[in-house]
Design a protein around this motif. Sequence first.
Motif, PDB file in Angstrom:
ATOM      1  N   CYS A 275       0.784  -1.051   0.110  1.00  0.00           N
ATOM      2  CA  CYS A 275       0.118   0.097  -0.010  1.00  0.00           C
ATOM      3  C   CYS A 275       0.891   1.302   0.028  1.00  0.00           C
ATOM      4  N   THR A 276       0.299   2.349  -0.307  1.00  0.00           N
ATOM      5  CA  THR A 276       0.845   3.712  -0.444  1.00  0.00           C
ATOM      6  C   THR A 276       0.384   4.401   0.591  1.00  0.00           C
ATOM      7  N   VAL A 277       1.113   5.104   1.417  1.00  0.00           N
ATOM      8  CA  VAL A 277       0.364   6.371   2.560  1.00  0.00           C
ATOM      9  C   VAL A 277       0.767   7.843   1.792  1.00  0.00           C
ATOM     10  N   ALA A 278      -0.413   8.426   1.948  1.00  0.00           N
ATOM     11  CA  ALA A 278      -0.282   9.782   1.827  1.00  0.00           C
ATOM     12  C   ALA A 278      -0.278  10.687   2.988  1.00  0.00           C
ATOM     13  N   HIS A 279       0.880  11.245   3.238  1.00  0.00           N
ATOM     14  CA  HIS A 279       1.275  12.059   4.342  1.00  0.00           C
ATOM     15  C   HIS A 279       0.709  13.452   4.482  1.00  0.00           C
ATOM     16  N   CYS A 280       0.113  13.887   5.170  1.00  0.00           N
ATOM     17  CA  CYS A 280      -0.499  15.252   5.084  1.00  0.00           C
ATOM     18  C   CYS A 280      -0.136  15.854   6.752  1.00  0.00           C
ATOM     19  N   PRO A 281       0.996  16.373   6.767  1.00  0.00           N
ATOM     20  CA  PRO A 281       1.582  16.996   8.248  1.00  0.00           C
ATOM     21  C   PRO A 281       0.815  18.130   8.638  1.00  0.00           C
ATOM     22  N   SER A 282       0.668  19.034   7.819  1.00  0.00           N
ATOM     23  CA  SER A 282      -0.046  20.387   8.294  1.00  0.00           C
ATOM     24  C   SER A 282      -1.616  20.129   8.792  1.00  0.00           C
ATOM     25  N   SER A 283      -2.319  19.479   7.843  1.00  0.00           N
ATOM     26  CA  SER A 283      -3.526  19.065   8.042  1.00  0.00           C
ATOM     27  C   SER A 283      -3.575  18.465   9.375  1.00  0.00           C
ATOM     28  N   ASN A 284      -2.875  17.384   9.631  1.00  0.00           N
ATOM     29  CA  ASN A 284      -2.896  16.369  10.892  1.00  0.00           C
ATOM     30  C   ASN A 284      -2.698  17.441  12.031  1.00  0.00           C
ATOM     31  N   LEU A 285      -1.692  18.147  11.880  1.00  0.00           N
ATOM     32  CA  LEU A 285      -1.313  19.148  13.088  1.00  0.00           C
ATOM     33  C   LEU A 285      -2.372  19.851  13.305  1.00  0.00           C
ATOM     34  N   LYS A 286      -3.054  20.583  12.353  1.00  0.00           N
ATOM     35  CA  LYS A 286      -4.093  21.707  12.424  1.00  0.00           C
ATOM     36  C   LYS A 286      -5.202  21.269  13.193  1.00  0.00           C
ATOM     37  N   LEU A 287      -5.699  19.849  12.823  1.00  0.00           N
ATOM     38  CA  LEU A 287      -6.883  19.342  13.374  1.00  0.00           C
ATOM     39  C   LEU A 287      -6.774  18.711  14.768  1.00  0.00           C
ATOM     40  N   GLY A 288      -5.337  18.637  14.894  1.00  0.00           N
ATOM     41  CA  GLY A 288      -5.094  17.866  16.224  1.00  0.00           C
ATOM     42  C   GLY A 288      -5.131  16.646  16.213  1.00  0.00           C
ATOM     43  N   ASN A 289      -4.716  15.941  15.237  1.00  0.00           N
ATOM     44  CA  ASN A 289      -5.012  14.537  14.880  1.00  0.00           C
ATOM     45  C   ASN A 289      -3.519  13.649  15.548  1.00  0.00           C
ATOM     46  N   GLY A 290      -2.708  14.455  15.548  1.00  0.00           N
ATOM     47  CA  GLY A 290      -1.308  13.756  15.680  1.00  0.00           C
ATOM     48  C   GLY A 290      -0.575  13.632  14.665  1.00  0.00           C
ATOM     49  N   LEU A 291       0.295  12.909  14.841  1.00  0.00           N
ATOM     50  CA  LEU A 291       1.561  12.815  13.784  1.00  0.00           C
ATOM     51  C   LEU A 291       1.784  11.336  13.341  1.00  0.00           C
ATOM     52  N   ALA A 292       1.418  11.032  11.954  1.00  0.00           N
ATOM     53  CA  ALA A 292       1.891   9.844  11.291  1.00  0.00           C
ATOM     54  C   ALA A 292       3.199   9.037  11.564  1.00  0.00           C
ATOM     55  N   PRO A 293       3.241   7.945  11.921  1.00  0.00           N
ATOM     56  CA  PRO A 293       4.654   7.275  12.131  1.00  0.00           C
ATOM     57  C   PRO A 293       5.411   7.213  10.910  1.00  0.00           C
ATOM     58  N   ILE A 294       5.828   8.187  10.210  1.00  0.00           N
ATOM     59  CA  ILE A 294       6.490   8.365   8.969  1.00  0.00           C
ATOM     60  C   ILE A 294       7.794   7.499   9.091  1.00  0.00           C
ATOM     61  N   VAL A 295       8.617   7.482  10.078  1.00  0.00           N
ATOM     62  CA  VAL A 295       9.736   6.849  10.108  1.00  0.00           C
ATOM     63  C   VAL A 295       9.535   5.157  10.316  1.00  0.00           C
ATOM     64  N   SER A 296       8.682   4.992  10.876  1.00  0.00           N
ATOM     65  CA  SER A 296       8.287   3.318  10.810  1.00  0.00           C
ATOM     66  C   SER A 296       8.174   2.980   9.640  1.00  0.00           C
ATOM     67  N   LEU A 297       7.050   3.834   8.938  1.00  0.00           N
ATOM     68  CA  LEU A 297       6.664   3.428   7.578  1.00  0.00           C
ATOM     69  C   LEU A 297       7.681   3.377   6.494  1.00  0.00           C
ATOM     70  N   LEU A 298       8.606   4.240   6.512  1.00  0.00           N
ATOM     71  CA  LEU A 298       9.686   4.098   5.451  1.00  0.00           C
ATOM     72  C   LEU A 298      10.626   3.103   5.905  1.00  0.00           C
ATOM     73  N   ASN A 299      10.698   3.038   7.371  1.00  0.00           N
ATOM     74  CA  ASN A 299      11.865   1.721   7.556  1.00  0.00           C
ATOM     75  C   ASN A 299      11.251   0.364   7.000  1.00  0.00           C
ATOM     76  N   ALA A 300       9.740   0.273   6.961  1.00  0.00           N
ATOM     77  CA  ALA A 300       9.231  -0.863   6.248  1.00  0.00           C
ATOM     78  C   ALA A 300       9.148  -0.768   4.776  1.00  0.00           C
TER      79      ALA A 300
END
Length: 441
Positions: A275-300
């Motif tokens: 699968c592909t992940v679409a990372h949207c950091p500004s939107s996640n931060l602004k809506l207070g949803n948190g931070l995607a585990p990007i390093v873990s995703l890339l390491n996988a």
Amino acid sequence: MICPEKIDTLLEARWIIPVEPAGVALRDHAVAINKGVISAIVPSAEAHARFAPEEHIVLENHALMPGLVNLHTHAAMSLMRGIADDLPLMEWLNNHIWPAETRHVDSGFVFDGTRLACAEMLRGGITCFNDMYFYPEASARAAIASGIRASIGMIAIDFPTAYASDADDYLAKGLALRDEYSRHPLLSFCFAPHAPYTVSDRIFNKILTYAEQLDLPIHIHLHETRDEISDSVKVHGVRPIERLHRLGLLGPNLIAVHMVYLDNGEIELLAQQGCTVAHCPSSNLKLGNGLAPIVSLLNADINVGIGTDGAASNNRLDMFEEMRFTALLAKGQSGGANMLPAWQALQMATLNGARALGLGALTGSLVAGKSADIIALDFSSLELSPCYDPVSHLVYAAGREHVSHVWVNGKILLNCGELTTLDERELLLRAEFWRGQMAAG
């Protein structure tokens, strides 16, 4: 004597950053373009001897790079920029966005909003965007009018709107639109079920059948909030990713947007399924949803692209900002300054997004045989001086204000900062018209 090859355009620049191969910055090279396609990238001296261009452009203080690929947005929501800020996602949707859409969104709204978004994106170096919104036929017309490359989402959602009576109606209209524009050189299509909490198993099964038959991506919001996950467990007995896995939707064609809350088993499953992940950091931060585990995703070894989300939740369609946030947040999350280096962030914002959309052979890097989707950034300003590493500069120092030129399929859409296909004054008037409409309730 060998006659020089006639071509349409020869672009010369101080640096060319092709993205493929990764981390490379070519000094004093030229890009040869003919019939919208990159013919060659060679040293300038060789280009002068080899090619006879109709147009020869020399950008002495610039860097050329592939156009940015915005892997997730709702372009028409540019007309909702700032109408309900500083609210959590479901309150924002239920009490503000969905009511406003019910009152105001029609094909005219989407056409004007998408053109406004296209203007902003082109001025910021975005040459391709992946959209999800109502009235996709209006989004398609707006993208064509601007000359930008677009992946148009065939939206599906399990409640009626002015656009469609039910989820089957959404899909029927989306498929008819795809049939109409299937041969357009700048348009591609994907299925766009909104989210697990708004789409039934029946419709997911229908979408999967169509996607497999047509070999199209499936673009969906997924694991964006804790509430989404807990509600899925209550209703379906499993977390959303597991539900989609049981339905057969996880696979190389899935573009999962946000992916903030993931456990190790889910990351492993995403990797296994390609699968592909679409990372949207500004939107996640602004809506207070948190931070995607990007390093873990890339390491996988999961393919991760970058998106802006819509201007209603960001509030900028600025991929340079998203690129920088992506790199910095990864370093902060991991505690490692060497995590997600500049070249990797640049690849995520270009080639990774193109690959997710099935366009990796067409765009996302500067390679002979690909479409000439190219942007130029002016490095002559004080804030970009001196420059030791142009790849680093593109991620950590440069911004959309430094974009001077944009070409899509070889056609210039931004020339010395001026849009060539869209009338800025007319767009501002339309934006003000819609502001008045929405302010009136």
